[in-house]
Scaffold this motif. Structure first.
Motif, PDB file in Angstrom:
ATOM      1  N   THR A 171       0.825  -1.204   0.000  1.00 40.36           N
ATOM      2  CA  THR A 171       0.000   0.000   0.000  1.00 40.36           C
ATOM      3  C   THR A 171       0.861   1.256   0.000  1.00 40.36           C
ATOM      4  OG1 THR A 171      -1.796  -1.138   1.144  1.00 40.36           O
ATOM      5  CG2 THR A 171      -1.803   1.260   1.226  1.00 40.36           C
ATOM      6  N   GLY A 172       1.857   1.307   0.893  1.00 37.92           N
ATOM      7  CA  GLY A 172       2.710   2.486   0.953  1.00 37.92           C
ATOM      8  C   GLY A 172       3.551   2.660  -0.295  1.00 37.92           C
ATOM      9  N   TYR A 173       4.194   1.587  -0.727  1.00 37.94           N
ATOM     10  CA  TYR A 173       4.997   1.629  -1.950  1.00 37.94           C
ATOM     11  C   TYR A 173       4.140   2.080  -3.133  1.00 37.94           C
ATOM     12  CZ  TYR A 173       7.252  -0.357  -6.131  1.00 37.94           C
ATOM     13  OH  TYR A 173       7.766  -0.555  -7.391  1.00 37.94           O
ATOM     14  N   GLY A 174       2.966   1.454  -3.289  1.00 34.99           N
ATOM     15  CA  GLY A 174       2.106   1.792  -4.413  1.00 34.99           C
ATOM     16  C   GLY A 174       1.578   3.206  -4.357  1.00 34.99           C
ATOM     17  N   ALA A 175       1.315   3.709  -3.144  1.00 35.41           N
ATOM     18  CA  ALA A 175       0.814   5.075  -3.013  1.00 35.41           C
ATOM     19  C   ALA A 175       1.791   6.077  -3.604  1.00 35.41           C
ATOM     20  CB  ALA A 175       0.538   5.401  -1.551  1.00 35.41           C
ATOM     21  N   ALA A 176       3.075   5.823  -3.405  1.00 32.93           N
ATOM     22  CA  ALA A 176       4.097   6.730  -3.938  1.00 32.93           C
ATOM     23  C   ALA A 176       4.372   6.478  -5.409  1.00 32.93           C
ATOM     24  CB  ALA A 176       5.390   6.584  -3.135  1.00 32.93           C
ATOM     25  N   VAL A 177       4.560   5.221  -5.766  1.00 34.92           N
ATOM     26  CA  VAL A 177       5.014   4.886  -7.122  1.00 34.92           C
ATOM     27  C   VAL A 177       3.874   4.928  -8.135  1.00 34.92           C
ATOM     28  CG1 VAL A 177       6.025   3.051  -8.537  1.00 34.92           C
ATOM     29  CG2 VAL A 177       6.937   3.518  -6.254  1.00 34.92           C
ATOM     30  N   HIS A 178       2.683   4.433  -7.755  1.00 37.42           N
ATOM     31  CA  HIS A 178       1.590   4.319  -8.718  1.00 37.42           C
ATOM     32  C   HIS A 178       0.498   5.368  -8.537  1.00 37.42           C
ATOM     33  CE1 HIS A 178       3.452   0.719 -10.142  1.00 37.42           C
ATOM     34  NE2 HIS A 178       3.301   0.095  -8.992  1.00 37.42           N
ATOM     35  N   ALA A 179       0.071   5.621  -7.293  1.00 44.19           N
ATOM     36  CA  ALA A 179      -1.015   6.583  -7.085  1.00 44.19           C
ATOM     37  C   ALA A 179      -0.521   8.015  -7.273  1.00 44.19           C
ATOM     38  CB  ALA A 179      -1.627   6.391  -5.702  1.00 44.19           C
ATOM     39  N   ALA A 180       0.534   8.380  -6.549  1.00 47.36           N
ATOM     40  CA  ALA A 180       1.076   9.733  -6.690  1.00 47.36           C
ATOM     41  C   ALA A 180       1.921   9.877  -7.950  1.00 47.36           C
ATOM     42  CB  ALA A 180       1.922  10.081  -5.467  1.00 47.36           C
ATOM     43  N   LYS A 181       2.581   8.778  -8.354  1.00 49.75           N
ATOM     44  CA  LYS A 181       3.521   8.809  -9.478  1.00 49.75           C
ATOM     45  C   LYS A 181       4.645   9.815  -9.201  1.00 49.75           C
ATOM     46  CE  LYS A 181       0.452   7.162 -13.146  1.00 49.75           C
ATOM     47  NZ  LYS A 181      -0.577   6.625 -12.263  1.00 49.75           N
ATOM     48  N   VAL A 182       5.297   9.616  -8.067  1.00 51.25           N
ATOM     49  CA  VAL A 182       6.412  10.472  -7.667  1.00 51.25           C
ATOM     50  C   VAL A 182       7.490  10.461  -8.755  1.00 51.25           C
ATOM     51  CG1 VAL A 182       8.300  10.703  -6.002  1.00 51.25           C
ATOM     52  CG2 VAL A 182       5.969  10.196  -5.215  1.00 51.25           C
ATOM     53  N   THR A 183       8.039  11.623  -9.044  1.00 46.52           N
ATOM     54  CA  THR A 183       9.010  11.776 -10.122  1.00 46.52           C
ATOM     55  C   THR A 183      10.417  12.035  -9.567  1.00 46.52           C
ATOM     56  OG1 THR A 183       8.423  14.126 -10.247  1.00 46.52           O
ATOM     57  CG2 THR A 183       7.328  12.631 -11.778  1.00 46.52           C
ATOM     58  N   PRO A 184      11.445  11.694 -10.324  1.00 49.68           N
ATOM     59  CA  PRO A 184      12.820  11.950  -9.874  1.00 49.68           C
ATOM     60  C   PRO A 184      13.055  13.433  -9.606  1.00 49.68           C
ATOM     61  CG  PRO A 184      12.821  10.450 -11.745  1.00 49.68           C
ATOM     62  CD  PRO A 184      11.419  10.956 -11.617  1.00 49.68           C
ATOM     63  N   VAL A 305      -4.314  18.105  -7.817  1.00 49.43           N
ATOM     64  CA  VAL A 305      -5.072  16.859  -7.878  1.00 49.43           C
ATOM     65  C   VAL A 305      -5.200  16.297  -6.470  1.00 49.43           C
ATOM     66  CG1 VAL A 305      -5.094  14.469  -8.707  1.00 49.43           C
ATOM     67  CG2 VAL A 305      -4.298  16.313 -10.219  1.00 49.43           C
ATOM     68  N   LEU A 306      -6.418  15.951  -6.067  1.00 53.44           N
ATOM     69  CA  LEU A 306      -6.664  15.237  -4.819  1.00 53.44           C
ATOM     70  C   LEU A 306      -7.320  13.915  -5.182  1.00 53.44           C
ATOM     71  CD1 LEU A 306      -6.938  14.911  -1.732  1.00 53.44           C
ATOM     72  CD2 LEU A 306      -9.112  16.143  -1.884  1.00 53.44           C
ATOM     73  N   LYS A 307      -6.667  12.818  -4.811  1.00 49.61           N
ATOM     74  CA  LYS A 307      -7.224  11.516  -5.165  1.00 49.61           C
ATOM     75  C   LYS A 307      -7.127  10.556  -3.992  1.00 49.61           C
ATOM     76  CE  LYS A 307      -5.039   8.487  -7.561  1.00 49.61           C
ATOM     77  NZ  LYS A 307      -4.378   7.720  -8.638  1.00 49.61           N
ATOM     78  N   GLY A 308      -8.109   9.680  -3.907  1.00 56.24           N
ATOM     79  CA  GLY A 308      -8.037   8.592  -2.957  1.00 56.24           C
ATOM     80  C   GLY A 308      -7.312   7.422  -3.587  1.00 56.24           C
ATOM     81  N   SER A 309      -6.686   6.623  -2.756  1.00 56.27           N
ATOM     82  CA  SER A 309      -5.966   5.459  -3.270  1.00 56.27           C
ATOM     83  C   SER A 309      -6.257   4.264  -2.369  1.00 56.27           C
ATOM     84  CB  SER A 309      -4.460   5.720  -3.317  1.00 56.27           C
ATOM     85  OG  SER A 309      -3.757   4.554  -3.708  1.00 56.27           O
ATOM     86  N   PHE A 310      -6.844   3.228  -2.940  1.00 56.39           N
ATOM     87  CA  PHE A 310      -7.091   1.989  -2.229  1.00 56.39           C
ATOM     88  C   PHE A 310      -5.983   0.996  -2.558  1.00 56.39           C
ATOM     89  CE2 PHE A 310      -8.998  -2.314  -2.215  1.00 56.39           C
ATOM     90  CZ  PHE A 310      -9.235  -2.416  -0.859  1.00 56.39           C
ATOM     91  N   TYR A 311      -5.382   0.451  -1.514  1.00 56.14           N
ATOM     92  CA  TYR A 311      -4.313  -0.551  -1.679  1.00 56.14           C
ATOM     93  C   TYR A 311      -3.130   0.012  -2.478  1.00 56.14           C
ATOM     94  CZ  TYR A 311      -3.023  -5.567  -1.429  1.00 56.14           C
ATOM     95  OH  TYR A 311      -2.440  -6.778  -1.134  1.00 56.14           O
ATOM     96  N   GLY A 312      -2.989   1.360  -2.442  1.00 58.69           N
ATOM     97  CA  GLY A 312      -1.865   1.974  -3.133  1.00 58.69           C
ATOM     98  C   GLY A 312      -1.908   1.806  -4.636  1.00 58.69           C
ATOM     99  N   ASP A 313      -3.115   1.644  -5.207  1.00 65.26           N
ATOM    100  CA  ASP A 313      -3.245   1.374  -6.652  1.00 65.26           C
ATOM    101  C   ASP A 313      -2.388   0.181  -7.068  1.00 65.26           C
ATOM    102  OD1 ASP A 313      -4.630   3.753  -6.367  1.00 65.26           O
ATOM    103  OD2 ASP A 313      -3.788   4.685  -8.152  1.00 65.26           O
ATOM    104  N   THR A 314      -2.272  -0.786  -6.162  1.00 66.69           N
ATOM    105  CA  THR A 314      -1.369  -1.915  -6.379  1.00 66.69           C
ATOM    106  C   THR A 314      -1.959  -2.941  -7.343  1.00 66.69           C
ATOM    107  OG1 THR A 314      -0.393  -1.698  -4.179  1.00 66.69           O
ATOM    108  CG2 THR A 314      -0.242  -3.857  -5.209  1.00 66.69           C
TER     109      THR A 314
END
Length: 401
Positions: A171-184, A305-314
């Motif tokens: 959930t945490g990993y996915g929230a950053a990598v997939h839901a937020a799509k954190v960039t370098p 953008v404000l979005k909810g994320s279930f299971y970190g978009d995993t």
């Protein structure tokens, strides 16, 4: 077959260690020998939730070895190592066919009813039905689970660490990598440094964030956050969060905020501290009686953008093996998430620890079951964040790359 399990027999009361009967897997189901299972705060919530059917076997994050497969199972065989996902999906609905499997609703009816996907249970004691929890029920020596809950992991992956992947880690990993799509090179604020928050920190680090700001009310949690990759911290109980976030991001606010608290006030602070064009991801479950208040004036000009994320978009079959490989390569810290290792007979100690304010809450107590090879590949790994780059030498120790 007969097996030992920790059974919830009464709301809010200690679990009972019982011998129960587990039926063989039916079509598209798998029998898994549980090697390890984490005790999550969500298990405590289920223990105190009046909607939990009784009696039931709790437990929703675990790993083990495939013991047998039911009809139509083609992707698994006896002896495979698997990490378990508590959110299987149908594969055919509108969400699944477009790749958003985390939005599939097919598992939730059976999940709330305490059954497997076909609406029936494989568990009983002396003929009385025992219910499943989250389609897994890992607080037992074995579990019959849907095939789509079983994700193969590398043979060299230690199962105790693997048991943590399927819930807070993913959930945490996915929230950053997939839901937020954190960039370098970006700036990221993580609100709520618990079992999900520290893994959102790790996800942001892996995604290449230049500045990762941990926000919490507990100084101890903020110190722990640094171990997982936080570069800065804010004690939101003592400091003006919006001002501090802007001060740490050239006055603009952070590019990304991830709120893991389920507290609407935290989400509002995350919104205020995020720059124009930024993204705020809410991972925690809000109290349905609360209201999220955002300023309406100039809203259309902010571009946020404000979005909810279930299971970190995993997507478990995509993400679980990636996390396992990152761990094996020394880039994801699972070892420090293991706070304590216990046996099933001691499970109530783990639940009691949730009520002790002095206990560290950033991690899991893990129940380990007697299993040959369960204790293979235990290693001591020191995770550091310098340049976020690691490699192993020939003795499987990590050295800076």
């Amino acid at each position: 077959m007969k097996m030992k399990a920790a059974v919830m027999v009464e709301l809010g009361k200690s679990l009972e260690i019982q011998e129960v009967t587990l039926q063989e897997p039916k079509a598209n189901e798998v029998l898994v020998k549980i090697a390890a299972t984490g005790v999550c705060h969500s298990d405590l919530n289920a223990l105190n939730d009046e909607s939990t059917p009784l009696p039931t076997i709790l437990g929703h994050e675990g790993a083990g070895i495939v013991e047998a497969v039911g009809p139509n199972v083609k992707g698994l065989k006896k002896g495979d190592k698997v990490a378990l996902s508590w959110v299987p999906y149908c594969g055919t609905c509108e969400f699944c066919v477009t790749g958003a499997v985390h939005l599939c609703e097919s598992a939730f009816g059976p999940m709330f009813n305490g059954t497997l996907l076909d609406g029936t249970s494989r568990l009983n004691k002396d003929g009385q039905t025992i219910y499943h929890n989250s389609l897994l029920s890992t607080f037992a020596e074995y579990a019959v689970v849907p095939e789509l809950s079983c994700v193969k992991i590398p043979d060299e992956m230690p199962l105790t660490q693997a048991s943590l992947i399927g819930c807070g880690v993913a959930t945490g990993y996915g929230a950053a990598v997939h839901a937020a799509k954190v960039t370098p090179g970006s700036t990221v604020a993580i609100f709520g440094i618990g079992g999900v928050g520290v893994n959102a920190i790790q996800g942001a680090r892996i995604a290449g964030a230049a500045k990762i700001i941990a926000c919490d009310v507990k100084e101890a949690n903020l110190e722990i956050a640094k171990k997982f990759g936080a570069t800065h911290t804010i004690n939101v109980a003592c400091e003006n969060t919006e001002e501090q976030l802007k001060a740490m991001s050239d006055g603009y606010g952070v590019h990304f905020s991830i709120d893991c608290t389920g507290n609407t006030i935290a989400t509002e602070n995350a919104w205020k501290g995020t720059r124009k064009g930024g993204t705020v991801v809410a991972v925690g479950a809000f109290n349905p009686n609360k209201t999220l208040n955002l300023p309406a004036g100039g809203f259309h000009r902010l571009g946020k953008v404000l979005k909810g994320s279930f299971y970190g978009d995993t997507q478990p079959f995509r993400d679980f093996p990636v996390i396992a490989r990152l761990y094996l390569d020394g880039k994801f810290n699972l070892d420090d998430l293991i706070l304590n290792r216990i046996q099933l007979n001691d499970i109530n100690e783990a639940f009691e620890a949730f009520h002790n304010d002095c206990c560290i809450n950033v991690g899991r107590t893990v129940i380990e079951f007697p299993l040959e090879n369960n204790f293979e590949n235990k290693r001591t790994i020191e995770f550091v964040t310098v340049e976020n780059s690691f490699k192993r030498n020939d003795d499987t120790e990590l050295v800076e790359a």
